[in-house]
Design a protein around this motif. Structure first.
Motif, short mmCIF file in Angstrom:
data_model
loop_
_atom_site.label_atom_id
_atom_site.label_comp_id
_atom_site.label_asym_id
_atom_site.label_seq_id
_atom_site.Cartn_x
_atom_site.Cartn_y
_atom_site.Cartn_z
N LEU A 40 0.83 -1.21 0.00
CA LEU A 40 0.00 0.00 0.00
C LEU A 40 0.86 1.26 0.00
CD1 LEU A 40 -2.99 0.75 -0.03
CD2 LEU A 40 -2.91 0.92 2.46
N ILE A 41 1.97 1.22 0.73
CA ILE A 41 2.89 2.35 0.76
C ILE A 41 3.55 2.52 -0.60
CG2 ILE A 41 4.91 3.36 1.90
CD1 ILE A 41 4.28 1.57 4.32
N SER A 42 3.98 1.41 -1.21
CA SER A 42 4.60 1.45 -2.54
C SER A 42 3.62 1.94 -3.59
CB SER A 42 5.13 0.07 -2.93
OG SER A 42 6.15 -0.35 -2.05
N CYS A 43 2.35 1.59 -3.42
CA CYS A 43 1.31 2.05 -4.35
C CYS A 43 1.17 3.57 -4.28
CB CYS A 43 -0.02 1.38 -4.01
SG CYS A 43 -1.37 1.78 -5.15
N GLN A 44 1.17 4.12 -3.06
CA GLN A 44 1.10 5.57 -2.92
C GLN A 44 2.33 6.24 -3.50
OE1 GLN A 44 -0.33 7.89 0.63
NE2 GLN A 44 1.85 8.30 0.90
N LEU A 45 3.51 5.66 -3.24
CA LEU A 45 4.75 6.22 -3.76
C LEU A 45 4.74 6.25 -5.29
CD1 LEU A 45 7.57 7.31 -3.00
CD2 LEU A 45 8.42 4.97 -3.18
N THR A 46 4.20 5.20 -5.89
CA THR A 46 4.10 5.12 -7.36
C THR A 46 3.18 6.20 -7.91
OG1 THR A 46 4.45 2.72 -7.24
CG2 THR A 46 3.55 3.60 -9.28
N PHE A 47 2.02 6.40 -7.25
CA PHE A 47 1.09 7.45 -7.68
C PHE A 47 1.72 8.83 -7.56
CE2 PHE A 47 -2.06 10.65 -6.37
CZ PHE A 47 -2.86 10.68 -7.51
N VAL A 48 2.41 9.06 -6.45
CA VAL A 48 3.09 10.35 -6.24
C VAL A 48 4.12 10.60 -7.33
CG1 VAL A 48 4.72 11.54 -4.72
CG2 VAL A 48 2.69 10.47 -3.74
N HIS A 49 4.86 9.56 -7.71
CA HIS A 49 5.90 9.71 -8.72
C HIS A 49 5.33 9.98 -10.11
CE1 HIS A 49 9.22 7.58 -6.19
NE2 HIS A 49 9.02 8.83 -5.84
N ILE A 50 4.14 9.46 -10.40
CA ILE A 50 3.50 9.77 -11.68
C ILE A 50 3.21 11.26 -11.78
CG2 ILE A 50 1.40 9.46 -13.08
CD1 ILE A 50 1.29 6.58 -12.02
N ILE A 51 2.59 11.81 -10.72
CA ILE A 51 2.28 13.24 -10.71
C ILE A 51 3.57 14.07 -10.66
CG2 ILE A 51 0.97 15.07 -9.55
CD1 ILE A 51 -0.73 12.80 -10.67
N MET A 52 4.57 13.57 -9.95
CA MET A 52 5.85 14.25 -9.81
C MET A 52 6.53 14.39 -11.17
SD MET A 52 8.75 13.24 -7.05
CE MET A 52 10.22 14.24 -6.78
N VAL A 53 6.50 13.34 -11.98
CA VAL A 53 7.11 13.37 -13.31
C VAL A 53 6.34 14.31 -14.23
CG1 VAL A 53 7.60 12.01 -15.37
CG2 VAL A 53 8.15 11.08 -13.14
N SER A 83 4.06 20.39 -7.71
CA SER A 83 5.41 19.82 -7.75
C SER A 83 6.04 19.79 -6.35
CB SER A 83 6.29 20.65 -8.70
OG SER A 83 7.60 20.15 -8.74
N ARG A 84 5.87 20.87 -5.58
CA ARG A 84 6.43 20.92 -4.22
C ARG A 84 5.74 19.92 -3.29
NH1 ARG A 84 11.23 22.75 -4.50
NH2 ARG A 84 11.18 22.91 -2.23
N VAL A 85 4.39 19.80 -3.46
CA VAL A 85 3.65 18.85 -2.63
C VAL A 85 4.12 17.43 -2.92
CG1 VAL A 85 1.37 17.82 -2.20
CG2 VAL A 85 1.61 20.31 -2.35
N MET A 86 4.27 17.09 -4.22
CA MET A 86 4.69 15.75 -4.59
C MET A 86 6.11 15.45 -4.14
SD MET A 86 2.13 14.32 -5.89
CE MET A 86 0.80 15.32 -5.21
N ARG A 87 6.97 16.47 -4.17
CA ARG A 87 8.34 16.27 -3.69
C ARG A 87 8.33 15.93 -2.21
NH1 ARG A 87 12.19 18.89 -0.96
NH2 ARG A 87 14.38 18.69 -1.59
N GLY A 88 7.51 16.67 -1.44
CA GLY A 88 7.38 16.40 -0.01
C GLY A 88 6.79 15.04 0.27
N LEU A 89 5.78 14.65 -0.52
CA LEU A 89 5.16 13.34 -0.35
C LEU A 89 6.13 12.22 -0.70
CD1 LEU A 89 1.58 13.99 -1.81
CD2 LEU A 89 2.13 13.34 0.55
N SER A 132 -2.03 15.70 4.49
CA SER A 132 -2.48 16.97 5.08
C SER A 132 -1.31 17.89 5.36
CB SER A 132 -3.25 16.70 6.38
OG SER A 132 -4.38 15.90 6.14
N PHE A 133 -0.24 17.33 5.91
CA PHE A 133 0.95 18.13 6.24
C PHE A 133 1.56 18.75 4.99
CE2 PHE A 133 5.63 18.24 6.55
CZ PHE A 133 5.77 19.21 7.52
N ASN A 134 1.75 17.95 3.94
CA ASN A 134 2.41 18.45 2.74
C ASN A 134 1.53 19.40 1.93
OD1 ASN A 134 5.20 17.09 2.27
ND2 ASN A 134 3.91 15.44 3.02
#
Length: 303
Positions: A40-53, A83-89, A132-134
């Motif tokens: 589940l954590i890796s799934c979130q990280l993958t989603f974040v990286h899609i938006i980040m790219v 971009s800043r939110v995704m970097r923090g996430l 919420s934090f990011n």
């Protein structure tokens, strides 16, 4: 310059495709209730990286917004904020992944073993806190970025093709820098600490196994493979983070971004979210077995 942009497009495209494949795989696994503790954590990280790219490097989303004729200032603030939110996430989720794996492989007699069930139980709440934090932490950046085309006549600092940082008070700049750096240094410190713990735990496990069996007859446990993957990702992230930090810190202090340095920073911006899914795909036995089965079925269909 067009050749450099084509390379960036290729890097971004590879990152999106690899992360999309991995995201679909994790969704399939999660819906099938055959998950590992870190899926589940890796799934979130993958989603974040899609938006980040998509938002990083001022390439893909910018071109899309230009086609939609969206106002440059709004476009710039939106892309910069996301971009800043995704970097923090990305840094928070990578840290969480490292912590979770350290707890997962910890011996039952250790202090960390007490947190295994608690982490599983409160995982969703941790996700909500991280988001919420990011989302709130990055809002201050919106007021200090704008869309400009002719920066040479102003005292703004261009950071992307269409975005520039507005001049800000030294105290405010120092405060933002201190808070963001403190957050990042703390998270990187946690990653390094948990990584060291995982290395020590794996070493002790191997040493104990030598007394029980011949090492050649031992089957490598899946936890070891997963731990090695996370250690590799954490190591690569820390290297990319400090390179980016040095460039950003130097540019902020000099209040200028050299085009060559900016291009190099874009490459680094895409490096971690592009390499991460490739490492995960090649090191996950479930994906390797799935691809082998698809290949075997394809050959059977041909004959």
């Amino acid at each position: 310059m067009s050749s450099i942009k084509n390379i960036l497009y290729f890097q971004a495209g590879l990152g999106v495709l690899a992360n999309m494949f991995l995201l679909l795989f994790y969704i399939f696994i999660i819906l099938g209730h055959r998950t590992k503790p870190t899926d589940l954590i890796s799934c979130q990280l993958t989603f974040v990286h899609i938006i980040m790219v998509l938002t990083g490097g001022d390439i893909l989303f910018t071109d899309l917004f230009e086609l939609l004729n969206i106002e440059n200032d709004f476009r710039c603030k939106t892309i910069f904020y996301i971009s800043r939110v995704m970097r923090g996430l990305s840094i928070c989720t990578t840290c969480l992944l490292s912590v979770f794996q350290a707890v997962t492989i910890s011996p039952s007699t250790s202090l960390l073993a007490k947190f295994k069930q608690k982490l599983k139980k409160y995982k969703v709440y941790v996700f909500l806190c991280i988001w919420s934090f990011n989302l709130s932490f990055s809002t201050n950046r919106i007021f200090y970025v704008g869309g400009f085309t002719n920066v040479s006549e102003t005292n703004h600092m261009r950071v992307t093709k269409s975005c520039s940082l507005l001049p800000m008070n030294y105290i405010i700049r120092g405060l933002i820098f201190t808070i963001s750096t403190s957050r990042d240094v703390f998270l990187v410190g946690v990653m390094l600490t948990t990584s060291a713990y995982m290395v020590i735990t794996m070493f002790r496990y191997q040493r104990q196994c030598k007394y029980l069996y011949s090492i050649s007859h031992l089957r490598e446990p899946p936890e070891k493979r997963a731990t090695q993957t996370i250690l590799l990702l954490v190591s690569f992230f820390v290297i990319m983070y400090w390179l980016d930090f040095i460039i950003s810190f130097t540019s902020d202090m000099l209040w200028m971004y050299d085009p060559v340095i900016l291009t190099f920073q874009k490459f680094m911006m895409y490096a971690y979210p592009t390499i991460t899914p490739l490492v995960q795909i090649t090191s996950d036995n479930r994906i390797i077995i799935m691809l082998k089965n698809l290949k075997a079925n394809h050959h059977q269909g041909l004959f």
